[in-house]
Design an enzyme around this catalytic site. Structure first.
Site, PDB file in Angstrom:
ATOM      1  N   ASP A  30       0.858  -1.189   0.000  1.00 35.41           N
ATOM      2  CA  ASP A  30       0.000   0.000   0.000  1.00 35.41           C
ATOM      3  C   ASP A  30       0.896   1.242   0.000  1.00 35.41           C
ATOM      4  OD1 ASP A  30      -3.225   0.540   1.010  1.00 35.41           O
ATOM      5  OD2 ASP A  30      -1.789   2.202   1.080  1.00 35.41           O
ATOM      6  N   HIS A  98     -10.220  -5.335  -3.370  1.00 37.11           N
ATOM      7  CA  HIS A  98      -8.893  -5.519  -2.773  1.00 37.11           C
ATOM      8  C   HIS A  98      -9.023  -5.888  -1.317  1.00 37.11           C
ATOM      9  CE1 HIS A  98      -9.960  -1.238  -2.453  1.00 37.11           C
ATOM     10  NE2 HIS A  98      -9.307  -1.228  -1.294  1.00 37.11           N
ATOM     11  N   HIS A 100      -6.971  -5.644   2.183  1.00 33.69           N
ATOM     12  CA  HIS A 100      -5.833  -5.073   2.911  1.00 33.69           C
ATOM     13  C   HIS A 100      -5.284  -6.163   3.830  1.00 33.69           C
ATOM     14  CE1 HIS A 100      -6.768  -0.675   2.226  1.00 33.69           C
ATOM     15  NE2 HIS A 100      -7.960  -1.175   2.027  1.00 33.69           N
TER      16      HIS A 100
HETATM   17  P1  AMP Z   1      -9.627   1.505   0.176  1.00 36.03           P
HETATM   18  O1  AMP Z   1      -9.670   2.845   0.862  1.00 36.03           O
HETATM   19  O2  AMP Z   1     -10.081   0.356   1.009  1.00 36.03           O
HETATM   20  O3  AMP Z   1     -10.336   1.565  -1.165  1.00 36.03           O
HETATM   21  O4  AMP Z   1      -8.111   1.214  -0.107  1.00 36.03           O
HETATM   22  C1  AMP Z   1      -7.409   1.756  -1.168  1.00 36.03           C
HETATM   23  C2  AMP Z   1      -5.961   1.722  -0.785  1.00 36.03           C
HETATM   24  O5  AMP Z   1      -5.198   1.915  -1.952  1.00 36.03           O
HETATM   25  C3  AMP Z   1      -5.553   2.805   0.204  1.00 36.03           C
HETATM   26  O6  AMP Z   1      -5.041   2.196   1.391  1.00 36.03           O
HETATM   27  C4  AMP Z   1      -4.478   3.591  -0.543  1.00 36.03           C
HETATM   28  O7  AMP Z   1      -3.412   3.999   0.289  1.00 36.03           O
HETATM   29  C5  AMP Z   1      -4.025   2.590  -1.586  1.00 36.03           C
HETATM   30  N1  AMP Z   1      -3.465   3.144  -2.817  1.00 36.03           N
HETATM   31  C6  AMP Z   1      -3.962   4.166  -3.550  1.00 36.03           C
HETATM   32  N2  AMP Z   1      -3.202   4.360  -4.650  1.00 36.03           N
HETATM   33  C7  AMP Z   1      -2.197   3.435  -4.585  1.00 36.03           C
HETATM   34  C8  AMP Z   1      -1.084   3.132  -5.420  1.00 36.03           C
HETATM   35  N3  AMP Z   1      -0.829   3.801  -6.567  1.00 36.03           N
HETATM   36  N4  AMP Z   1      -0.256   2.113  -5.051  1.00 36.03           N
HETATM   37  C9  AMP Z   1      -0.490   1.430  -3.909  1.00 36.03           C
HETATM   38  N5  AMP Z   1      -1.526   1.672  -3.085  1.00 36.03           N
HETATM   39  C10 AMP Z   1      -2.371   2.663  -3.413  1.00 36.03           C
END
Ligand code: AMP
Ligand code: ZN
Length: 112
Positions: A30, A98, A100
């Protein structure tokens, strides 16, 4: 799917720090870690939210959990937390399924 950040990461059009990959899933760090270990595990096919899981595609969800177990074994993690946010009200910001995977610190319950 066009204009989906995680589809672009799955297709390697956008770079990510890849931890594990097979034909079906990609796991990468992340960008804004909430724990010493914070890995996102995604299916390579586009599914928008956990609410879009159905009998035809549920193997994709199973693979995310299976991948987390394999990563934990590989990293020697004692325990970990898996989180799937569903829709904006629950904190979902990227609309590509996704999981986490959080570890490396004590986890509190209940979550905020
Ligand atoms: P959610 O809020 O559950 O949709 O999680 C989305 C996650 O994607 C968040 O924890 C962000 O920090 C992560 N995220 C957003 N853009 C990227 C990226 N380019 N590479 C890796 N993680 C990302
Ligand atoms: Zn997508």
């Amino acid at each position: 799917m066009e204009n989906c950040l995680f589809c672009k990461i799955a297709k390697k059009e956008i770079q990510a720090a890849v931890i594990y990959e097979n034909d079906y899933v990609l796991a990468f760090n992340d960008i804004s870690p909430q724990a010493p270990v914070h890995i996102l595990i995604i299916p390579k096919i586009h599914i928008s939210t956990p609410a879009d899981i159905n009998p035809e595609n549920s193997s994709e969800a199973g693979r995310l959990v299976e991948t987390a177990a394999a990563i934990a074994k590989d990293m020697g993690l004692e325990g970990y937390r898996l989180v799937m946010n569903c829709n904006e009200i629950a904190g979902q910001s990227v609309f590509h399924l996704h999981c986490h995977m959080l570890a490396g610190r004590e986890m509190k319950w209940p979550p905020g």
